[in-house]
Write an enzyme that holds these catalytic residues in place. Structure first.
Site, PDB file in Angstrom:
ATOM      1  N   THR A  70       0.835  -1.205   0.000  1.00  0.00           N
ATOM      2  CA  THR A  70       0.000   0.000   0.000  1.00  0.00           C
ATOM      3  C   THR A  70       0.868   1.253   0.000  1.00  0.00           C
ATOM      4  O   THR A  70       0.652   2.177  -0.791  1.00  0.00           O
ATOM      5  CB  THR A  70      -0.931  -0.005   1.236  1.00  0.00           C
ATOM      6  OG1 THR A  70      -1.783  -1.145   1.132  1.00  0.00           O
ATOM      7  CG2 THR A  70      -1.764   1.256   1.326  1.00  0.00           C
ATOM      8  N   ASN A 144      -5.296  -9.292  -8.210  1.00  0.00           N
ATOM      9  CA  ASN A 144      -5.417 -10.026  -6.938  1.00  0.00           C
ATOM     10  C   ASN A 144      -6.661 -10.901  -6.871  1.00  0.00           C
ATOM     11  O   ASN A 144      -6.684 -11.882  -6.152  1.00  0.00           O
ATOM     12  CB  ASN A 144      -5.404  -9.040  -5.760  1.00  0.00           C
ATOM     13  CG  ASN A 144      -6.245  -7.816  -5.995  1.00  0.00           C
ATOM     14  OD1 ASN A 144      -6.026  -7.082  -6.966  1.00  0.00           O
ATOM     15  ND2 ASN A 144      -7.209  -7.580  -5.134  1.00  0.00           N
ATOM     16  N   HIS A 194       4.347  -9.940   2.594  1.00  0.00           N
ATOM     17  CA  HIS A 194       3.484 -10.974   3.195  1.00  0.00           C
ATOM     18  C   HIS A 194       2.707 -11.797   2.167  1.00  0.00           C
ATOM     19  O   HIS A 194       1.919 -12.654   2.532  1.00  0.00           O
ATOM     20  CB  HIS A 194       2.544 -10.361   4.254  1.00  0.00           C
ATOM     21  CG  HIS A 194       1.432  -9.528   3.728  1.00  0.00           C
ATOM     22  ND1 HIS A 194       0.124  -9.950   3.721  1.00  0.00           N
ATOM     23  CD2 HIS A 194       1.417  -8.284   3.214  1.00  0.00           C
ATOM     24  CE1 HIS A 194      -0.643  -8.987   3.220  1.00  0.00           C
ATOM     25  NE2 HIS A 194       0.122  -7.972   2.912  1.00  0.00           N
ATOM     26  N   CYS A 318      -9.696  -6.672   1.284  1.00  0.00           N
ATOM     27  CA  CYS A 318      -9.946  -5.292   1.707  1.00  0.00           C
ATOM     28  C   CYS A 318     -11.389  -4.897   1.440  1.00  0.00           C
ATOM     29  O   CYS A 318     -11.958  -4.061   2.114  1.00  0.00           O
ATOM     30  CB  CYS A 318      -9.030  -4.333   0.954  1.00  0.00           C
ATOM     31  SG  CYS A 318      -7.336  -4.868   0.965  1.00  0.00           S
TER      32      CYS A 318
HETATM   33  N1  PLP Z   1      -1.616  -4.516  -4.401  1.00  0.00           N
HETATM   34  C1  PLP Z   1      -2.219  -5.694  -4.554  1.00  0.00           C
HETATM   35  C2  PLP Z   1      -2.461  -6.214  -5.943  1.00  0.00           C
HETATM   36  C3  PLP Z   1      -2.619  -6.438  -3.452  1.00  0.00           C
HETATM   37  O1  PLP Z   1      -3.232  -7.605  -3.629  1.00  0.00           O
HETATM   38  C4  PLP Z   1      -2.360  -5.918  -2.164  1.00  0.00           C
HETATM   39  C5  PLP Z   1      -2.815  -6.654  -0.959  1.00  0.00           C
HETATM   40  O2  PLP Z   1      -3.713  -7.456  -0.994  1.00  0.00           O
HETATM   41  C6  PLP Z   1      -1.714  -4.683  -2.043  1.00  0.00           C
HETATM   42  C7  PLP Z   1      -1.346  -4.004  -3.186  1.00  0.00           C
HETATM   43  C8  PLP Z   1      -1.417  -4.077  -0.713  1.00  0.00           C
HETATM   44  O3  PLP Z   1      -0.290  -4.676  -0.119  1.00  0.00           O
HETATM   45  P1  PLP Z   1      -0.059  -4.584   1.468  1.00  0.00           P
HETATM   46  O4  PLP Z   1      -1.070  -5.477   2.093  1.00  0.00           O
HETATM   47  O5  PLP Z   1       1.349  -5.051   1.658  1.00  0.00           O
HETATM   48  O6  PLP Z   1      -0.236  -3.161   1.847  1.00  0.00           O
END
Ligand code: PLP
Length: 370
Positions: A70, A144, A194, A318
C-alpha cells in the site's frame, strides 16, 4: 484448516522466521548507529536489499523499503508533478484507486483504462492514453482477484516510446511467476513481503533512478536514501529479504506445484452446473481461481465454508464485508448478480491434492443443499 486464501496473506516460512529472530532478540540496535552493533544491523538491511534485487533482476540501489504494498503504491503515485496526467486501469487494487482519486481531487487529470471481459487492457485503450499524452500509467501485473496477467511488456515499449512512465503493482505476481524489473520496462514497481511467505508490514518500491524523482511521503531522517524517513523495521526487512531468496531458489518448483493443483481444482469445478471460472481462457497466476455460481451469495458461501474449516475469500480481502459486487468483475462487464456470487480460491506452496479433493467435496455439498 484448509487455507485457500494466499492472495490475502501467506504464512511465514519457518526459514524466514529463523532469519528474523536474531534481529528481534540480539541485534536490536538502530541501523543508523555508527558503532558495531548498529553496523551489523545496517549490513543486514543491505543484505536483504541484495536478496530482493536478485529476485527481480534490479540493482539494490533501486529499492526503497516501505511498510508494504500500500505504501509503495502511494509513494509511486506521489512522483507526479502538480496537475500532471495519470491513467490507471479500472481493476487496480484500492491502494492505487484511492490515492489516484485523491490526486484527481487535487487537480490532476485522471483517466480510467477499461478492460475487456477477461480483465485485459486492450490495445485500443493503450492507444487512447497515448493520444491523451498522460505522464504516468499504473497497470498491475497480476490481478489479486482473478489472477489475470497483463501483457505489460507489449505496452511498456509503446508507452516509453512516447515518454510515458509506467508503474506496475507486482504485489501478487512476485514469487509466483518470474518478475524482471528491467525486462518489464517499467520505471516503478510495488512489492509486498506478506504475499511471498514473509512478514506483514514490509514492502518495497523499485524505481528507475534516471527517470523518476521520488517525493517522500514522510519527512524526517535520511533512511532509505532519504526517500523513506523513519527507523527501519529491521526484522521485517530481513524477513522480506529471506523470503525473496527462497522465492528465487524455489520459483520453478513452486510454480509447477501451484499449476498442478490449479489444474486439478479446475477439473473438479468445471463439471459443477452453473459454475463459471472467470477469465479461464487467458493467462493467469498459477495459484488463483475466481469463480461465480448461479443463484449463490458469495459471502454466504464463504461463511458456510468457514464452518467446514475452509478459508477462501469473496473477492479482495480489503473489500470484503461490504457485500458489494467486486469492482474488478463489474469492470469486466460481469453481471452484478453473478459478481456477488464470486469467491476467490488462492493456493499456496503447502496446499495438497487431498485438500483440493476435500474442498471440491465440501463445495459441491454446500451448493446442492443450499
Ligand atoms: N496490491 C495488490 C495487488 C494487493 O493484492 C495488495 C494486498 O492485498 C496490495 C497491493 C497491498 O499490499 P499490502 O497489504 O502489503 O499493503
Amino acid at each position: 484448516m484448509i487455507y485457500l486464501d494466499h492472495n490475502a496473506a501467506t504464512p511465514i516460512d519457518d526459514r524466514v522466521l529463523e532469519a528474523m529472530l536474531p534481529f528481534l532478540k540480539i541485534f536490536y540496535g538502530n541501523p543508523s548507529s555508527l558503532y558495531r552493533h548498529g553496523r551489523v544491523v545496517r549490513s543486514a538491511i543491505n543484505g536483504a536489499r541484495e536478496q530482493l534485487a536478485e529476485l527481480i533482476s534490479a540493482q539494490p540501489g533501486q529499492i526503497i523499503f516501505t511498510s508494504g504494498g500500500t505504501e509503495a503504491n502511494n509513494l509511486a503515485l506521489s512522483t507526479l508533478k502538480p496537475k500532471a496526467r495519470l491513467a490507471i486501469s479500472a481493476i487496480e487494487h484500492p491502494s492505487i484507486i484511492e490515492p489516484a482519486l485523491h490526486l484527481k481531487n487535487q487537480g490532476h487529470d485522471l483517466t480510467l483504462i477499461n478492460v475487456d471481459k477477461n480483465g485485459l487492457v486492450t490495445q485500443e485503450a493503450i492507444d487512447k492514453i497515448i493520444n491523451k499524452k498522460v505522464d504516468l500509467v499504473s497497470l498491475m501485473l497480476a490481478n489479486n482477484e482473478t489472477g489475470v496477467l497483463q501483457n505489460i511488456e507489449d505496452y511498456t515499449r509503446q508507452l516509453r516510446a512516447e515518454g510515458i512512465n509506467i508503474h506496475t503493482d507486482a504485489v501478487q505476481a512476485l514469487g509466483k511467476i518470474p518478475v524482471n524489473f528491467n525486462q518489464l520496462g517499467v520505471q516503478l514497481m510495488s512489492l509486498s513481503s506478506h504475499k511471498i511467505y514473509g512478514p506483514k508490514g514490509s514492502g518495497a518500491l523499485v524505481f528507475d533512478k534516471k527517470l523518476i524523482d521520488i517525493k517522500p511521503l514522510l519527512s524526517g531522517g535520511s533512511q532509505e536514501q532519504g526517500f523513506r524517513a523513519g527507523t527501519e523495521d529491521v526484522p521485517s526487512i530481513v524477513g522480506f529479504g529471506k523470503a525473496a531468496e527462497l522465492a528465487k531458489n524455489e520459483l520453478v518448483e513452486r510454480h509447477a506445484h501451484l499449476l498442478k493443483l490449479r489444474t486439478q481444482l479446475e477439473h473438479g469445478l468445471n463439471v459443477i452446473p452453473g459454475l463459471t471460472v472467470f477469465a479461464q481462457q487467458v493467462n493467469r497466476l498459477p495459484n488463483t481461481i475466481q469463480i461465480g455460481i448461479d443463484n449463490i451469495d458469495g459471502e454466504m458461501l464463504l461463511m458456510q465454508l468457514d464452518q467446514k474449516n475452509i478459508a477462501v475469500s469473496s473477492g479482495s480481502a480489503c473489500a470484503s464485508g461490504l457485500n458489494e459486487p467486486s469492482p474488478v468483475l463489474v469492470a469486466m462487464g460481469i453481471d452484478p448478480a453473478q459478481a456477488k456470487s464470486a469467491i476467490r480460491i488462492s493456493l499456496g506452496k503447502s496446499n495438497t491434492e487431498t485438500e483440493i479433493i476435500e474442498f471440491i467435496k465440501q463445495l459441491k455439498s454446500l451448493i446442492t443443499t443450499g
